[in-house]
Design a protein around this motif. Structure first.
Motif, PDB file in Angstrom:
ATOM      1  N   ARG A 100       0.804  -1.074   0.058  1.00 62.68           N
ATOM      2  CA  ARG A 100       0.007  -0.009  -0.022  1.00 62.68           C
ATOM      3  C   ARG A 100       0.981   1.352  -0.117  1.00 62.68           C
ATOM      4  NH1 ARG A 100      -5.533  -0.644   1.166  1.00 62.68           N
ATOM      5  NH2 ARG A 100      -6.224  -2.650   1.939  1.00 62.68           N
ATOM      6  N   SER A 101       0.534   2.098  -0.811  1.00 59.64           N
ATOM      7  CA  SER A 101       1.438   3.339  -0.738  1.00 59.64           C
ATOM      8  C   SER A 101       1.161   4.366   0.428  1.00 59.64           C
ATOM      9  CB  SER A 101       0.994   4.171  -2.148  1.00 59.64           C
ATOM     10  OG  SER A 101       1.267   3.327  -3.316  1.00 59.64           O
ATOM     11  N   ASP A 102       1.939   4.935   0.885  1.00 60.73           N
ATOM     12  CA  ASP A 102       2.159   6.177   1.802  1.00 60.73           C
ATOM     13  C   ASP A 102       1.829   5.159   3.194  1.00 60.73           C
ATOM     14  OD1 ASP A 102       2.484   8.100  -0.152  1.00 60.73           O
ATOM     15  OD2 ASP A 102       0.181   8.127  -0.297  1.00 60.73           O
ATOM     16  N   ASN A 103       0.700   4.678   3.463  1.00 59.13           N
ATOM     17  CA  ASN A 103       0.428   4.044   4.742  1.00 59.13           C
ATOM     18  C   ASN A 103       0.366   2.449   4.187  1.00 59.13           C
ATOM     19  OD1 ASN A 103      -1.159   2.810   6.821  1.00 59.13           O
ATOM     20  ND2 ASN A 103      -1.043   4.984   7.566  1.00 59.13           N
ATOM     21  N   PRO A 104       1.040   1.771   5.252  1.00 59.55           N
ATOM     22  CA  PRO A 104       1.097   0.184   4.856  1.00 59.55           C
ATOM     23  C   PRO A 104      -0.465  -0.528   5.243  1.00 59.55           C
ATOM     24  CG  PRO A 104       2.299   0.667   6.715  1.00 59.55           C
ATOM     25  CD  PRO A 104       2.191   2.076   6.269  1.00 59.55           C
ATOM     26  N   ASN A 110      -0.933  -1.530  -4.121  1.00 55.94           N
ATOM     27  CA  ASN A 110      -0.096  -1.612  -5.581  1.00 55.94           C
ATOM     28  C   ASN A 110      -0.209  -3.178  -5.826  1.00 55.94           C
ATOM     29  OD1 ASN A 110       0.995   1.220  -5.753  1.00 55.94           O
ATOM     30  ND2 ASN A 110       2.098   0.557  -3.760  1.00 55.94           N
ATOM     31  N   TYR A 111      -1.052  -3.409  -6.844  1.00 54.67           N
ATOM     32  CA  TYR A 111      -1.473  -4.978  -7.277  1.00 54.67           C
ATOM     33  C   TYR A 111      -0.112  -5.587  -7.764  1.00 54.67           C
ATOM     34  CZ  TYR A 111      -6.113  -2.901  -7.037  1.00 54.67           C
ATOM     35  OH  TYR A 111      -7.240  -2.253  -6.588  1.00 54.67           O
ATOM     36  N   VAL A 117       6.725   0.047  -7.433  1.00 55.37           N
ATOM     37  CA  VAL A 117       7.912   0.664  -7.829  1.00 55.37           C
ATOM     38  C   VAL A 117       7.435   1.957  -8.426  1.00 55.37           C
ATOM     39  CG1 VAL A 117      10.015   0.845  -9.467  1.00 55.37           C
ATOM     40  CG2 VAL A 117       9.373  -1.214  -8.291  1.00 55.37           C
ATOM     41  N   GLU A 118       6.441   2.071  -9.165  1.00 59.03           N
ATOM     42  CA  GLU A 118       6.107   3.277  -9.774  1.00 59.03           C
ATOM     43  C   GLU A 118       5.472   4.422  -8.779  1.00 59.03           C
ATOM     44  OE1 GLU A 118       3.129   4.946 -13.500  1.00 59.03           O
ATOM     45  OE2 GLU A 118       2.917   2.763 -12.584  1.00 59.03           O
ATOM     46  N   SER A 119       4.958   3.585  -7.762  1.00 54.34           N
ATOM     47  CA  SER A 119       4.260   4.689  -6.663  1.00 54.34           C
ATOM     48  C   SER A 119       5.488   5.322  -5.737  1.00 54.34           C
ATOM     49  CB  SER A 119       3.403   3.733  -5.603  1.00 54.34           C
ATOM     50  OG  SER A 119       2.530   3.355  -6.310  1.00 54.34           O
ATOM     51  N   TYR A 120       6.294   4.384  -5.697  1.00 49.11           N
ATOM     52  CA  TYR A 120       7.600   4.963  -4.632  1.00 49.11           C
ATOM     53  C   TYR A 120       8.880   5.675  -5.511  1.00 49.11           C
ATOM     54  CZ  TYR A 120       5.296   2.919  -0.607  1.00 49.11           C
ATOM     55  OH  TYR A 120       4.425   2.534   0.389  1.00 49.11           O
ATOM     56  N   LEU A 121       9.034   5.233  -6.635  1.00 54.82           N
ATOM     57  CA  LEU A 121      10.502   5.713  -7.188  1.00 54.82           C
ATOM     58  C   LEU A 121      10.231   6.132  -8.456  1.00 54.82           C
ATOM     59  CD1 LEU A 121      12.436   2.284  -6.276  1.00 54.82           C
ATOM     60  CD2 LEU A 121      12.660   4.447  -5.121  1.00 54.82           C
ATOM     61  N   GLY A 122       9.239   5.765  -9.412  1.00 57.12           N
ATOM     62  CA  GLY A 122       8.899   6.343 -10.748  1.00 57.12           C
ATOM     63  C   GLY A 122       9.935   6.293 -11.655  1.00 57.12           C
ATOM     64  N   VAL A 433      14.976  -2.006  -0.909  1.00 55.77           N
ATOM     65  CA  VAL A 433      15.548  -1.273   0.113  1.00 55.77           C
ATOM     66  C   VAL A 433      15.164   0.388  -0.326  1.00 55.77           C
ATOM     67  CG1 VAL A 433      17.863  -0.370   0.427  1.00 55.77           C
ATOM     68  CG2 VAL A 433      17.566  -2.754   0.509  1.00 55.77           C
ATOM     69  N   GLU A 434      15.385   0.489  -1.639  1.00 53.75           N
ATOM     70  CA  GLU A 434      15.213   2.136  -1.929  1.00 53.75           C
ATOM     71  C   GLU A 434      13.807   2.442  -1.836  1.00 53.75           C
ATOM     72  OE1 GLU A 434      17.423   4.154  -2.926  1.00 53.75           O
ATOM     73  OE2 GLU A 434      18.824   2.889  -2.657  1.00 53.75           O
ATOM     74  N   MET A 435      12.738   1.488  -2.069  1.00 51.65           N
ATOM     75  CA  MET A 435      11.450   1.759  -1.581  1.00 51.65           C
ATOM     76  C   MET A 435      11.220   2.158  -0.206  1.00 51.65           C
ATOM     77  SD  MET A 435       9.040  -0.236  -4.389  1.00 51.65           S
ATOM     78  CE  MET A 435       9.517  -1.901  -4.099  1.00 51.65           C
ATOM     79  N   TYR A 436      11.737   1.350   0.779  1.00 51.93           N
ATOM     80  CA  TYR A 436      11.632   1.400   2.136  1.00 51.93           C
ATOM     81  C   TYR A 436      12.363   2.654   2.654  1.00 51.93           C
ATOM     82  CZ  TYR A 436      12.361   0.676   7.231  1.00 51.93           C
ATOM     83  OH  TYR A 436      12.599   1.028   8.400  1.00 51.93           O
ATOM     84  N   ILE A 437      13.582   2.905   2.283  1.00 52.36           N
ATOM     85  CA  ILE A 437      14.109   4.351   2.498  1.00 52.36           C
ATOM     86  C   ILE A 437      13.402   5.537   1.876  1.00 52.36           C
ATOM     87  CG2 ILE A 437      15.971   5.817   1.662  1.00 52.36           C
ATOM     88  CD1 ILE A 437      17.902   3.562   1.570  1.00 52.36           C
TER      89      ILE A 437
END
Length: 488
Positions: A100-104, A110-111, A117-122, A433-437
């Motif tokens: 889930r984006s922003d809040n888990p 995010n299906y 990846v698109e939601s967090y990094l793009g 890792v990058e999405m978590y950061i």
């Protein structure tokens, strides 16, 4: 030295939701039958998600772990298995929070992996993710076809030796078995989505336990009764088991790549998570499912790797079941190989469903009024199973092409090792890792940031080294390659 047989690693991608496209119509219907996103109620649990994970992770490559352990020895072998288990579990937990984006708990779903990846990094990272994921999924489908055919042919070979004696010529071409496996996949591919395949994954998980247990049991029996091979702290010995130090390095790097690839399932993790019901929050359920899957996998990996190495020593074969000579007890070897085939039928579907969904969602968006693309024809009276013409044609074509490629590239294990080496770092480590950061807003150059980046860099080095070793293995395989003449 034989290359490791094959591992169930691989990755998954779909650009849009892979669940059924049917949504709740506003203002009508039973709200209890739908989730917060208007889609049919998800019913997955810790156990079904765990079964999907075990099906995805424990592939026939578990039987190649004695070979990998033989290249590394008694010290580095078990340590490497444990370290990759820890890394995989940790990064998988990070990835579950990105469903889930922003809040888990309450954020937008995010299906698929690519959507996360698109939601967090793009940007370019979405396309890089898709490239890694799709290539590995297609490669895994081809590799599973090859390995299933080898196990099916092994059943014939075992019975031939039992009936005609150990000196008989029991060699058999694997092409016919690949065709039969492909035909079975055409049928199972008509299951609409991963959500409706829990029963197949549970069956496949039981099969994986069965053949892994048989391999462990036979290794333990041979370790106790003998004869056993020579083992060393450092693995294969230069001048004895391998020709020179350069070959030792290549085989060691291949072993590292195989073990890293053995734990790869992050590429289908988001898709598996999208089958889980809520409450409780999906990430909490998946934490337990990840622990169940990785701990179970690691236990079997340790047993197969260490006991197999103890039984065969530095001469461990690529597939531990073939190391018992296809001889006695022949019926037990037959049963184990049948279990492998059944397991790979399910594992093939777990990895291919995201490919199917990506193409079908694209087609639905491209031709929104096409009856050929969208119309469902009920097959069962209760309406629980239907046929879609586009799904029938497209999925059948995919299975046929993957089967033909498997027949024409029988040394694809080496290529799959290359794909796994290329995909392990970005999909199992880098993106989580990058999405978590990004999600947790970890401060740059803080202690936690440095720890996460250190893990990423270490895994990148391993992937790069394994990639080079896999290319070397492919080069050697090509020297003796004769198209359509693979014989077991």
């Amino acid at each position: 030295m034989a290359r490791a047989d094959l591992e169930a690693g691989g990755l998954a991608v779909a650009a849009l939701p892979h669940r059924s496209p049917h949504r709740r119509i506003s203002g009508g219907g039973d709200d209890a039958a739908f989730d917060d996103d208007g889609k049919p109620k998800r019913t997955g649990t810790v156990w079904t998600a765990g079964a999907h994970i075990i099906t995805a992770v424990i592939g026939s490559g578990v039987l190649s772990l004695p070979w990998s352990t033989a290249q590394l020895g008694w010290v580095a072998g078990p340590v490497t298995l444990f370290l990759f288990a820890v890394i995989t579990y940790y990064t998988s937990v990070l990835l579950t929070d990105c469903y889930r984006s922003d809040n888990p708990v309450t954020g937008k779903r995010n299906y698929t992996y690519m959507e996360a990846v698109e939601s967090y990094l793009g940007g370019w990272q979405v396309w890089f993710c898709g490239l890694c994921q799709y290539v590995n999924l297609v490669g895994t489908a081809i590799g599973y076809t090859i390995t299933a055919s080898i196990s099916a042919a092994a059943v014939y070979k075992s019975n031939c030796f039992h009936k005609n004696g150990h000196s008989a010529d029991c060699g058999v071409f694997t092409t016919m078995y690949m065709v039969v496996f492909g035909v079975s996949q055409i049928f199972f591919s008509q299951l609409p989505n991963l959500h409706e395949m829990a029963w197949l994954s549970i069956l496949a998980a039981v099969m994986s336990f069965s053949y892994a247990t048989i391999g462990v049991g036979l290794s333990l029996a041979q370790t106790i009764s003998g004869p056993t091979g020579k083992t060393t702290l450092g693995g294969t010995v230069v001048g004895v088991d391998v020709v020179d130090s350069s070959q030792k390095v290549w085989l060691t790097l291949q072993a590292l790549g195989n073990i890293a690839f053995a734990y790869s399932y992050s590429m289908v993790l988001i898709e598996i998570q999208d089958t889980v019901k809520a409450p409780p929050a999906e990430n909490k359920t998946m934490r337990k499912a990840n622990l169940l899957g990785v701990s179970t996998t690691t236990a079997f990996y340790m047993l197969c790797g260490c006991l197999g190495y103890s039984a065969f020593g530095n001469a461990a074969p690529g597939n531990m079941l073939t190391g018992f000579g296809f001889y006695e007890p022949f019926w037990l070897i037959d049963f184990a190989n049948v279990c492998i085939v059944v397991h790979l039928v399910g594992a093939y579907q777990v990895y291919c469903q995201p490919i199917y969904a990506a193409v079908e969602n694209w087609a639905a968006a491209r031709w929104p009024r096409s009856g050929f693309v969208l119309r469902e024809y009920p097959v069962l009276a209760n309406g629980k199973f239907s046929v879609n013409m586009f799904r029938l044609v497209w999925r059948t074509a995919f299975v046929v092409v993957s089967t033909v490629l498997a027949i024409s590239l029988p040394f694809f294990n080496d290529i799959l090792g290359l794909l796994g080496a290329l995909g392990f770092w970005p999909l199992t480590v880098y993106f989580p890792v990058e999405m978590y950061i990004r999600q947790s807003k970890v401060e740059r150059f803080s202690r936690k940031w440095l720890l996460l980046q250190s893990i990423s860099v270490l895994c990148f080095v391993v992937s790069a080294a394994a990639t080079v070793a896999s290319i070397e293995g492919i080069t050697l395989s090509l020297k003796n390659y004769v198209p359509f003449k693979t014989k077991l």
